[in-house]
Write a protein that holds these residues in place. Structure first.
Motif, PDB file in Angstrom:
ATOM      1  N   SER A 147       4.313   5.858  -5.314  1.00 18.56           N
ATOM      2  CA  SER A 147       4.397   5.916  -6.770  1.00 18.56           C
ATOM      3  C   SER A 147       3.388   6.909  -7.347  1.00 18.56           C
ATOM      4  CB  SER A 147       4.169   4.523  -7.365  1.00 18.56           C
ATOM      5  OG  SER A 147       4.193   4.556  -8.773  1.00 18.56           O
ATOM      6  N   THR A 148       2.169   6.901  -6.808  1.00 22.75           N
ATOM      7  CA  THR A 148       1.146   7.847  -7.263  1.00 22.75           C
ATOM      8  C   THR A 148       1.555   9.284  -6.973  1.00 22.75           C
ATOM      9  OG1 THR A 148      -0.591   6.199  -6.900  1.00 22.75           O
ATOM     10  CG2 THR A 148      -1.273   8.507  -7.036  1.00 22.75           C
ATOM     11  N   LEU A 149       2.108   9.518  -5.778  1.00 21.02           N
ATOM     12  CA  LEU A 149       2.562  10.870  -5.423  1.00 21.02           C
ATOM     13  C   LEU A 149       3.668  11.338  -6.355  1.00 21.02           C
ATOM     14  CD1 LEU A 149       2.617  13.315  -3.519  1.00 21.02           C
ATOM     15  CD2 LEU A 149       4.195  12.032  -2.046  1.00 21.02           C
TER      16      LEU A 149
ATOM     17  N   GLU B 155       0.828  -1.214   0.000  1.00 21.40           N
ATOM     18  CA  GLU B 155       0.000   0.000   0.000  1.00 21.40           C
ATOM     19  C   GLU B 155       0.858   1.258   0.000  1.00 21.40           C
ATOM     20  OE1 GLU B 155      -3.705   1.957   2.581  1.00 21.40           O
ATOM     21  OE2 GLU B 155      -2.463   0.347   3.438  1.00 21.40           O
TER      22      GLU B 155
ATOM     23  N   ASP C 177       4.262  10.402  -9.429  1.00 23.60           N
ATOM     24  CA  ASP C 177       3.703  10.677 -10.756  1.00 23.60           C
ATOM     25  C   ASP C 177       2.965  12.010 -10.776  1.00 23.60           C
ATOM     26  OD1 ASP C 177       4.710   8.272 -11.616  1.00 23.60           O
ATOM     27  OD2 ASP C 177       2.830   7.172 -11.370  1.00 23.60           O
ATOM     28  N   ASP C 178       2.212  12.291  -9.728  1.00 26.74           N
ATOM     29  CA  ASP C 178       1.478  13.557  -9.666  1.00 26.74           C
ATOM     30  C   ASP C 178       2.424  14.751  -9.626  1.00 26.74           C
ATOM     31  OD1 ASP C 178      -0.889  12.191  -9.717  1.00 26.74           O
ATOM     32  OD2 ASP C 178      -1.239  12.292  -7.538  1.00 26.74           O
TER      33      ASP C 178
ATOM     34  N   GLY D 153       2.471   1.833  -3.405  1.00 28.88           N
ATOM     35  CA  GLY D 153       1.501   2.344  -4.373  1.00 28.88           C
ATOM     36  C   GLY D 153       1.234   3.822  -4.180  1.00 28.88           C
ATOM     37  N   MET D 154       1.091   4.258  -2.929  1.00 32.45           N
ATOM     38  CA  MET D 154       0.833   5.675  -2.658  1.00 32.45           C
ATOM     39  C   MET D 154       2.050   6.534  -3.002  1.00 32.45           C
ATOM     40  SD  MET D 154      -1.495   5.683   0.822  1.00 32.45           S
ATOM     41  CE  MET D 154      -0.282   4.805   1.828  1.00 32.45           C
TER      42      MET D 154
ATOM     43  N   GLU E 264       4.032  15.367 -12.976  1.00 31.40           N
ATOM     44  CA  GLU E 264       3.123  15.924 -13.976  1.00 31.40           C
ATOM     45  C   GLU E 264       2.646  17.332 -13.633  1.00 31.40           C
ATOM     46  OE1 GLU E 264      -1.008  14.683 -16.347  1.00 31.40           O
ATOM     47  OE2 GLU E 264      -0.131  13.358 -14.820  1.00 31.40           O
TER      48      GLU E 264
END
Length: 449
Positions: free
Chosen positions: A295-297, A289, A299-300, A292-293, A303
């Motif tokens: 990696s999402t952070l 978990e 990417d955000d 995953g969080m 971008e």
């Protein structure tokens, strides 16, 4: 091992004599650390049970017990909210379960809180200000942690090093966090009493009013921004600004200008702390978990840029290695950007040719008269040699008159070449009466050889 609410009800009866639960339900809490439940007894009174899942969580509950005892009735009376009261405890092996008297209100999700009216934003800001204005002696008397700004920053750096050793933190986040933690101007704040574990599950709300604050396990003196991290993470900027506005108005001490930057950093870094915690507990679900969080952070941020967390802007990342076929830059030199044409940045250089006058300069050459004197007889050798200057004296005279520049005795001898013994013993020619100067003799000698 997880405990079900029914099991917690049985434990609660051992902690509080005379308690007879008639209904039980699960309660929101930190599932990695605690099992929690709400009880309803025969008299309609409610109770809350918190049971630690490991030794560290049990220690936190015991610390909270000491904290709550330190809140004297006079201090509690000044707070705009209620605080828990421990009704009983029961120890099972190395873990201690606590039962608290129930507090009015219910928990809300972050989305429900941020969607609330301005009145709720004022309530949250007022509650935060009341916590941060608590007397610092409350913490020091309970022998709880206290950090100066620099100590707190160094503590964060140490935690970052520990997180980096896992090899599971994206490089973009490591670089971003390290830059913020090394930005000294970001960490100039006045330490105060901090709740330390404030989030939506520790706020009880009723009719847009904060009725109680729970979860006092991490009380300390430190950075007030930590108590706003959960709110900043919601990305509801209008609601956050409203909370901070009321918070600032209620604080006795003016908050610093970088409060929200450090709060955003704390919110991001909490994911790394969660990862380290999962690895220490060998919890595969927590680790997955957290990854995953993170990696999402990453990417955000890649971008959209993310929220500002440092005062000094983050410098552009340098490539780890030079492109193929390109030599690495010398130490101390900064490579020019790849998309920049250096020739455009350099000023133009104009070469002006120097005109050359090819007109020959007339040179007048005056012939030097040369007299050849006959070789005297043997009888006259002694007399002639008495007037002959040495080769060294002739060379000095020539240098002084700039006739034979840079021609020393050795150079003159080498220019004349070797002589046989007969020539060395032969007397020098006798100058005529018309020209007996040394300069004239030198010129004649140079011409004749």
């Amino acid at each position: 091992m997880r405990r079900e609410p029914i099991e917690l009800a049985a434990v609660a009866t051992a902690a509080v004599p005379g308690l007879s639960p008639t209904a039980v339900s699960s309660a929101p809490d930190d599932p990695a650390d605690f099992d929690s439940a709400l009880l309803l007894d025969a008299e309609g009174k409610r109770w809350r049970v918190r049971s630690p899942r490991h030794a560290e969580a049990s220690t936190r509950l015991e610390t909270e017990f000491l904290v709550l005892r330190a809140f004297a009735p006079a201090i509690r009376a000044e707070l705009p909210f209620l605080m828990p009261t421990v009704a009983g405890t029961v120890r099972q092996q190395d873990l201690t379960t606590f039962v608290y008297s129930h507090l009015q209100g219910t928990t809300r999700t972050v989305e429900e809180l941020t969607a609330g009216p301005q009145e709720l934003a004022r309530e949250i800001g007022t509650a935060l200000a009341a916590i941060h204005d608590l007397p610092r002696a409350l913490v020091s008397n309970a022998d709880l942690p206290s950090y100066t700004p620099n100590e707190f920053r160094q503590r964060r750096l140490n935690e970052l090093d520990m997180a980096a050793t896992t090899g599971k933190i994206p490089a973009l986040l490591l670089r971003r966090w390290e830059h913020a933690m090394e930005d000294v101007s970001l960490w100039r704040f006045n330490p105060c009493v901090v709740h330390g574990d404030l989030h939506e599950d520790n706020l009880l709300v009723e009719d847009h009013r904060v009725t109680a604050v729970t979860g006092w396990t991490d009380l300390r003196i430190g950075d007030p921004a930590d108590d706003l991290a959960w709110l900043v993470a919601s990305n509801e900027h209008e609601f956050v600004d409203a909370v901070v506005k009321h918070y600032t108005a209620k604080r006795r001490d003016a908050p610093d200008n970088h409060l929200l930057r450090r709060a955003a950093l704390s919110a991001e870094f909490a994911l790394a702390q969660y990862l380290v915690k999962g690895i220490a507990a060998a919890d595969a679900d927590m680790i997955a978990e957290a990854e995953g969080m993170l990696s999402t952070l990453a990417d955000d941020i890649a971008e959209y840029g993310g929220q500002p967390i440092s005062v000094e802007p983050l410098p552009p990342a340098q490539p780890a290695s030079p492109p193929t076929g390109q030599a690495p830059a010398a130490p101390g030199l900064v490579d020019a950007p790849a998309a920049t044409d250096i020739s455009e940045a350099m000023p133009a250089v104009h070469v002006m040719p120097i005109p050359v006058d090819v007109t020959p300069i007339p040179v007048e050459v005056t012939p030097i008269p040369v007299e050849v004197a006959p070789i005297p007889a043997d009888g006259e050798n002694a007399e002639g040699s008495s007037h002959q200057p040495s080769g060294q004296d002739a060379s000095k005279s020539a240098r002084n008159d700039d006739v034979a520049e840079d021609a020393g005795p050795s150079d003159h001898a080498e220019a004349n070449g070797p002589h046989d013994e007969a020539q060395e013993e032969a007397p020098a020619p006798k100058p005529s009466g018309a020209d007996t100067s040394t300069v004239a003799l030198t010129v004649v000698d140079a011409k004749t050889t």
